[in-house]
Motif scaffolding. Structure first.
Motif, short mmCIF file in Angstrom:
data_model
loop_
_atom_site.label_atom_id
_atom_site.label_comp_id
_atom_site.label_asym_id
_atom_site.label_seq_id
_atom_site.Cartn_x
_atom_site.Cartn_y
_atom_site.Cartn_z
N LYS A 35 0.88 -1.26 0.03
CA LYS A 35 -0.06 0.04 -0.12
C LYS A 35 0.97 1.48 -0.16
O LYS A 35 1.93 1.27 0.85
N LEU A 36 0.77 2.11 -0.95
CA LEU A 36 1.22 3.27 -1.07
C LEU A 36 0.19 4.59 -0.81
O LEU A 36 -0.88 4.49 -1.37
N GLU A 37 0.69 5.53 -0.26
CA GLU A 37 -0.15 6.81 -0.33
C GLU A 37 0.43 7.85 -1.30
O GLU A 37 1.70 8.10 -1.40
N VAL A 38 -0.45 8.30 -2.28
CA VAL A 38 0.07 9.10 -3.37
C VAL A 38 -1.02 10.27 -3.53
O VAL A 38 -2.12 10.00 -3.43
N THR A 70 -4.74 6.48 -2.28
CA THR A 70 -3.95 5.07 -1.96
C THR A 70 -3.65 4.38 -3.42
O THR A 70 -4.64 4.39 -4.27
N VAL A 71 -2.69 3.59 -3.13
CA VAL A 71 -2.49 2.64 -4.46
C VAL A 71 -2.21 1.19 -3.71
O VAL A 71 -1.21 1.09 -2.89
N ILE A 72 -2.82 0.29 -4.26
CA ILE A 72 -2.39 -1.11 -3.78
C ILE A 72 -1.96 -1.61 -5.00
O ILE A 72 -2.37 -1.95 -5.87
N VAL A 98 4.48 10.91 -2.60
CA VAL A 98 4.74 9.42 -2.63
C VAL A 98 5.24 9.01 -1.49
O VAL A 98 6.25 9.43 -1.19
N ARG A 99 4.47 8.26 -0.74
CA ARG A 99 5.12 7.61 0.41
C ARG A 99 4.53 6.19 0.85
O ARG A 99 3.28 5.80 0.58
N VAL A 100 5.33 5.47 1.72
CA VAL A 100 4.70 4.24 2.25
C VAL A 100 4.22 4.66 3.63
O VAL A 100 4.83 5.31 4.46
N PRO A 101 2.93 4.42 3.90
CA PRO A 101 2.09 4.52 5.16
C PRO A 101 2.94 4.17 6.42
O PRO A 101 3.62 3.23 6.37
#
Length: 101
Positions: A35-38, A70-72, A98-101
């Motif tokens: 999971k990424l936060e974008v 979010t991007v999965i 763009v980051r890793v939660p």
């Protein structure tokens, strides 16, 4: 089943078959979800993110959610850090995070 760790996020299992009519071994790769936060704000953003990540070797599925930002990513053998790095040029050009939660 034997579990062989290929990375911290991926596992493979090998099953030996006893039936002589079957292939002697089956190798099953377990995909992981990252999971990424974008900071996506529109369909153009999500399309670009999906296109960039889908081109990475090992990535089998990318689901972008604009509302949740979010991007999965379903992948085998690709780390979250590698995905963030791959999106860094887009992030800098678009001004989106763009980051890793």
């Amino acid at each position: 089943f034997f579990f062989i760790s290929q990375s911290s996020e991926t596992k493979a299992s090998i099953k030996a078959h006893t039936d002589p009519k079957e292939t002697p071994f089956t190798i099953q790769i377990e995909m992981t979800e990252v999971k990424l936060e974008v900071g996506m704000t529109c369909g153009g953003c999500s399309g670009a993110v999906e296109r960039i990540l889908s081109k990475m070797e090992g990535v089998s599925k990318v689901d972008a959610n604009i509302e949740e930002k979010t991007v999965i990513v379903t992948a085998e053998g690709v780390t979250a850090e590698e995905m963030v790095e791959k999106l860094s040029k887009w992030s800098a050009a678009s001004g989106k995070f763009v980051r890793v939660p």
